[in-house]
Design a protein around this motif. Structure first.
Motif, mmCIF file in Angstrom:
data_model
loop_
_atom_site.group_PDB
_atom_site.id
_atom_site.type_symbol
_atom_site.label_atom_id
_atom_site.label_comp_id
_atom_site.label_asym_id
_atom_site.label_seq_id
_atom_site.Cartn_x
_atom_site.Cartn_y
_atom_site.Cartn_z
ATOM 1 N N ALA A 1 0.834 -1.208 0.000
ATOM 2 C CA ALA A 1 0.000 0.000 0.000
ATOM 3 C C ALA A 1 0.874 1.266 0.000
ATOM 4 O O ALA A 1 0.515 2.284 -0.590
ATOM 5 C CB ALA A 1 -0.941 -0.002 1.202
ATOM 6 N N ASN B 1 0.156 3.104 -4.830
ATOM 7 C CA ASN B 1 -1.083 3.792 -4.476
ATOM 8 C C ASN B 1 -1.356 4.921 -5.470
ATOM 9 O O ASN B 1 -0.500 5.266 -6.281
ATOM 10 C CB ASN B 1 -1.002 4.319 -3.042
ATOM 11 C CG ASN B 1 0.263 5.109 -2.815
ATOM 12 O OD1 ASN B 1 0.555 6.045 -3.563
ATOM 13 N ND2 ASN B 1 1.044 4.736 -1.819
ATOM 14 N N HIS B 2 -2.552 5.477 -5.401
ATOM 15 C CA HIS B 2 -2.895 6.569 -6.306
ATOM 16 C C HIS B 2 -2.211 7.878 -5.909
ATOM 17 O O HIS B 2 -1.843 8.692 -6.737
ATOM 18 C CB HIS B 2 -4.419 6.799 -6.331
ATOM 19 C CG HIS B 2 -5.174 5.687 -6.983
ATOM 20 N ND1 HIS B 2 -4.847 5.166 -8.207
ATOM 21 C CD2 HIS B 2 -6.270 4.992 -6.583
ATOM 22 C CE1 HIS B 2 -5.693 4.217 -8.535
ATOM 23 N NE2 HIS B 2 -6.573 4.082 -7.561
ATOM 24 N N GLU C 1 -5.288 8.121 1.732
ATOM 25 C CA GLU C 1 -5.232 7.377 0.477
ATOM 26 C C GLU C 1 -4.462 6.062 0.656
ATOM 27 O O GLU C 1 -4.851 5.022 0.116
ATOM 28 C CB GLU C 1 -4.574 8.255 -0.599
ATOM 29 C CG GLU C 1 -4.653 7.707 -1.996
ATOM 30 C CD GLU C 1 -6.067 7.544 -2.524
ATOM 31 O OE1 GLU C 1 -6.977 8.290 -2.094
ATOM 32 O OE2 GLU C 1 -6.265 6.642 -3.358
ATOM 33 N N ILE C 2 -3.392 6.113 1.440
ATOM 34 C CA ILE C 2 -2.612 4.898 1.701
ATOM 35 C C ILE C 2 -3.453 3.913 2.525
ATOM 36 O O ILE C 2 -3.452 2.717 2.264
ATOM 37 C CB ILE C 2 -1.281 5.246 2.412
ATOM 38 C CG1 ILE C 2 -0.377 6.019 1.445
ATOM 39 C CG2 ILE C 2 -0.570 3.985 2.910
ATOM 40 C CD1 ILE C 2 0.848 6.641 2.087
ATOM 41 N N TRP D 1 -6.717 3.746 2.496
ATOM 42 C CA TRP D 1 -7.737 3.215 1.575
ATOM 43 C C TRP D 1 -7.128 2.084 0.746
ATOM 44 O O TRP D 1 -7.709 1.003 0.606
ATOM 45 C CB TRP D 1 -8.263 4.324 0.650
ATOM 46 C CG TRP D 1 -9.256 3.823 -0.359
ATOM 47 C CD1 TRP D 1 -10.609 3.672 -0.183
ATOM 48 C CD2 TRP D 1 -8.974 3.390 -1.709
ATOM 49 N NE1 TRP D 1 -11.177 3.164 -1.325
ATOM 50 C CE2 TRP D 1 -10.201 2.981 -2.276
ATOM 51 C CE3 TRP D 1 -7.823 3.298 -2.480
ATOM 52 C CZ2 TRP D 1 -10.302 2.498 -3.589
ATOM 53 C CZ3 TRP D 1 -7.917 2.816 -3.781
ATOM 54 C CH2 TRP D 1 -9.136 2.428 -4.331
ATOM 55 N N THR D 2 -5.932 2.321 0.211
ATOM 56 C CA THR D 2 -5.253 1.324 -0.615
ATOM 57 C C THR D 2 -4.959 0.066 0.204
ATOM 58 O O THR D 2 -5.179 -1.056 -0.261
ATOM 59 C CB THR D 2 -3.922 1.905 -1.161
ATOM 60 O OG1 THR D 2 -4.182 3.195 -1.701
ATOM 61 C CG2 THR D 2 -3.339 1.022 -2.233
ATOM 62 N N TYR E 1 -6.269 -3.763 -0.668
ATOM 63 C CA TYR E 1 -5.378 -4.921 -0.794
ATOM 64 C C TYR E 1 -5.701 -5.966 0.268
ATOM 65 O O TYR E 1 -5.716 -7.162 0.002
ATOM 66 C CB TYR E 1 -3.907 -4.494 -0.659
ATOM 67 C CG TYR E 1 -3.394 -3.625 -1.785
ATOM 68 C CD1 TYR E 1 -3.926 -3.716 -3.064
ATOM 69 C CD2 TYR E 1 -2.350 -2.722 -1.580
ATOM 70 C CE1 TYR E 1 -3.451 -2.927 -4.098
ATOM 71 C CE2 TYR E 1 -1.862 -1.934 -2.604
ATOM 72 C CZ TYR E 1 -2.418 -2.032 -3.863
ATOM 73 O OH TYR E 1 -1.945 -1.262 -4.875
ATOM 74 N N ILE F 1 -6.364 0.014 -9.105
ATOM 75 C CA ILE F 1 -6.082 -0.663 -7.833
ATOM 76 C C ILE F 1 -7.281 -1.501 -7.380
ATOM 77 O O ILE F 1 -7.149 -2.679 -7.040
ATOM 78 C CB ILE F 1 -5.680 0.372 -6.751
ATOM 79 C CG1 ILE F 1 -4.269 0.897 -7.076
ATOM 80 C CG2 ILE F 1 -5.729 -0.226 -5.350
ATOM 81 C CD1 ILE F 1 -3.747 1.954 -6.125
#
Lengths: 10, 212
Positions: B106, B110-111, B117-118, B120-121, B125, B179
């Motif tokens: 993550a 990531n985006h 955001e991390i 969320w990622t 995963y 993702i």
């Protein structure tokens, strides 16, 4: 979209 | 919102209700992996932190709150109320084998390199592999109660329906989240073997059992 886009799904 | 997404969400909701109903009616959590349930609680917690930062719809907020609350309630049932029925000997998958690599990934893929955001990622995963302790438990005991297999089928269907949802969104909304799609496909693939057993055994009225 898709790059840091809004997360509107669950 | 399209029909696949709605059916997917309903399938996810149904899975959770089946699990809660099974535990409540039988007063037992036998055959259920507490590890998987802890991982799901972690998934929902890290993903839905955006409850504080962005509002999408009443539907979205309600579902998020329900998923978080039900995941912690499930953990309470397994590790407190029905602790005596928890089959911890067979629930021996090591969570850190999933959480640590997924956390690292993550950070790397990531985006956007932002805390929310991390997280969320990480949750995306982690969700893709969170079912592994449960599948491991089924393979270790070589069987699953019919109600448990219904739970797993509903949970797998949710991810399969989300793939149709992404295909739809790609063509009709121009939406594509790499993702989410890759992780979602991995997650669905993990259920394939189970889907096969479910269709060939459980739907024919037999208990889900694995060949020795």
């Amino acid at each position: 979209n898709g790059v840091g886009g809004k997360h509107d799904e669950l | 919102m399209n029909v696949f997404r709605l059916l997917g969400d309903m399938s996810h909701l149904l899975a959770i209700l089946i699990l809660l109903l099974k535990m409540w009616k039988t007063r037992s959590c036998a055959g259920i992996s507490g590890k998987t349930q802890i991982l799901f609680a972690l998934v929902f917690t890290t993903r839905y932190l955006d409850l504080f930062s962005s509002f999408i719809s009443i539907y979205n907020t309600t579902m998020k709150l329900f998923f978080i609350a039900s995941s912690y309630f499930t953990i309470f049932l397994m590790y407190s109320k029905f602790k005596a029925t928890y089959d911890s000997n067979h629930d021996s998958f090591r969570m850190e084998f999933l959480v640590v690599p997924v956390g690292g990934l993550a950070f790397l893929v990531n985006h956007e390199f932002l805390p929310l955001e991390i997280l969320w990622t990480f949750s995306i995963y982690l969700e893709s592999v969170a079912i592994l302790p449960q599948l491991f438990m089924v393979s270790k005991t070589g069987e699953a109660e019919t109600i448990t297999s219904h739970y797993l089928f509903a949970l797998g269907s949710y991810r399969l329906l989300y793939i149709f949802n992404w295909v739809y969104r790609y063509y009709f909304d121009g939406f594509f989240d790499l993702i989410a799609v890759v992780a979602g496909c991995v997650q669905t693939i993990l259920y394939c073997d189970f889907f096969y057993l479910y269709i060939t055994k459980v739907l024919k009225g037999k208990k889900l059992s694995l060949p020795a």
